[in-house]
Design an enzyme around this catalytic site. Sequence first.
Site, PDB file in Angstrom:
ATOM      1  N   GLU A 194       0.829  -1.197   0.000  1.00  0.00           N
ATOM      2  CA  GLU A 194       0.000   0.000   0.000  1.00  0.00           C
ATOM      3  C   GLU A 194       0.865   1.249   0.000  1.00  0.00           C
ATOM      4  O   GLU A 194       2.009   1.247   0.440  1.00  0.00           O
ATOM      5  CB  GLU A 194      -0.961  -0.004   1.178  1.00  0.00           C
ATOM      6  N   CYS A 239       3.740   8.586  -0.084  1.00  0.00           N
ATOM      7  CA  CYS A 239       4.396   7.719   0.894  1.00  0.00           C
ATOM      8  C   CYS A 239       4.586   6.356   0.227  1.00  0.00           C
ATOM      9  O   CYS A 239       3.614   5.678  -0.096  1.00  0.00           O
ATOM     10  CB  CYS A 239       3.544   7.614   2.147  1.00  0.00           C
ATOM     11  N   CYS A 257       7.118  -6.403   6.785  1.00  0.00           N
ATOM     12  CA  CYS A 257       8.296  -5.832   7.438  1.00  0.00           C
ATOM     13  C   CYS A 257       8.812  -6.808   8.485  1.00  0.00           C
ATOM     14  O   CYS A 257       8.025  -7.428   9.210  1.00  0.00           O
ATOM     15  CB  CYS A 257       7.946  -4.498   8.101  1.00  0.00           C
ATOM     16  N   CYS A 315       7.911  -3.385  14.634  1.00  0.00           N
ATOM     17  CA  CYS A 315       7.578  -2.321  15.581  1.00  0.00           C
ATOM     18  C   CYS A 315       6.191  -2.592  16.172  1.00  0.00           C
ATOM     19  O   CYS A 315       5.239  -2.891  15.446  1.00  0.00           O
ATOM     20  CB  CYS A 315       7.607  -0.965  14.882  1.00  0.00           C
ATOM     21  N   CYS A 337       2.827  -0.916  14.832  1.00  0.00           N
ATOM     22  CA  CYS A 337       2.660  -0.799  13.381  1.00  0.00           C
ATOM     23  C   CYS A 337       1.991  -2.034  12.806  1.00  0.00           C
ATOM     24  O   CYS A 337       2.328  -3.173  13.161  1.00  0.00           O
ATOM     25  CB  CYS A 337       4.029  -0.586  12.738  1.00  0.00           C
ATOM     26  N   CYS A 392       0.568   2.634   8.294  1.00  0.00           N
ATOM     27  CA  CYS A 392       1.163   1.651   7.408  1.00  0.00           C
ATOM     28  C   CYS A 392       0.621   0.251   7.656  1.00  0.00           C
ATOM     29  O   CYS A 392       0.625  -0.241   8.776  1.00  0.00           O
ATOM     30  CB  CYS A 392       2.684   1.636   7.602  1.00  0.00           C
TER      31      CYS A 392
END
Length: 355
Positions: free
Chosen positions: A91, A112, A119, A123, A126, A340
Amino acid sequence: MKPSLLSCTEQQLIGILKEKGHPAYRAKQIMEWLWKHKVSDFESMTNLPPALRETLAAEYIIRPLEIVEIMGPKGSTRKFLSRMQDGHLVESVIIPAAYSADGRRAERTTLCVSSQVGCAFGCKFCASGLLGFTRDLTTAEILGQILAAEDITGKRVDNLVFMGMGEPLANFDNLRAALDLIMSHLGLNIGARHITISTSGHVEGLKKLAAYDKPIRLAISLHGASDEVRSRVMPVNKKWPLGDLIPALQDWVRERKHMITLEYILIEGINSDLGEASKLARIARDLNAKVNLIPYNTVEGLPWQRPTETHCKTFCQILVNERIPVTMRYEKGHSIDAACGQLRLRRTAETPPAP
């Protein structure tokens, strides 16, 4: 899967053409079709011989992704979801702005950009890492997001922020190749000062980026002003704690001579204690950095909450009192779940990609 020509430099195209018995000057023609006219099919390249168009179409593609969903009304912050050739989703977020940084009227569009599918850095606040890491995006897939955004808006993308899904510095080779084409006069011709790389603190990648001789901007996802607090929300801090990260940033500042940005998401009961504000001020002062405070954008399935507006303003005022350049940025895409990974997370749960 066919490779995309979007990842090719002029010299690489010359090599492809030479192998096929075509003159080198055709490479510049192809670059113009890809980046000036931004065509999505080979038949549109009308000044190329039909035989060359047929050969290219048989072996290559142009656009390596397709848009599968767009959220948000025209003219506002919009998120779009793209499907790669292998079925995986990424995205991107389009952020329009009516004013430039100095307050003058200036229509511009910021994108962005994602650099990975998922990922690996995990984190805690997120959504990108909730499904884990799948793979790096290719150079063409990175660039394809920019062309897709321009298709959606009908406008040129003026600013790029590599702050979407993934850690850009963990995909450094493909990122660097994309940056070369983004800044090339034969490519997108976007100036380096209109490009920001945001990292969660990938110290090895920072050293590589420091050797990349372009005046791009740097943002650091800090989110904690002490190792104790930062490690609670950012596992990367265990590999590269502040004792490693801060010196790497000091080296960057000495070499680059321009201000970096410390991104700091305010999460209630985690990193929003007012004592952290004073620690954050000391780090910012040592780095001659500005701070971007972001009240947390709620993610479904995660327990974190944003502090009250009053508390956020008090945290901000401590930095102001310390004469730290600071902005408070409420998420423009809060109503479309623009943090995100949220749109991908929902769509993947509904229709997982084929194995």
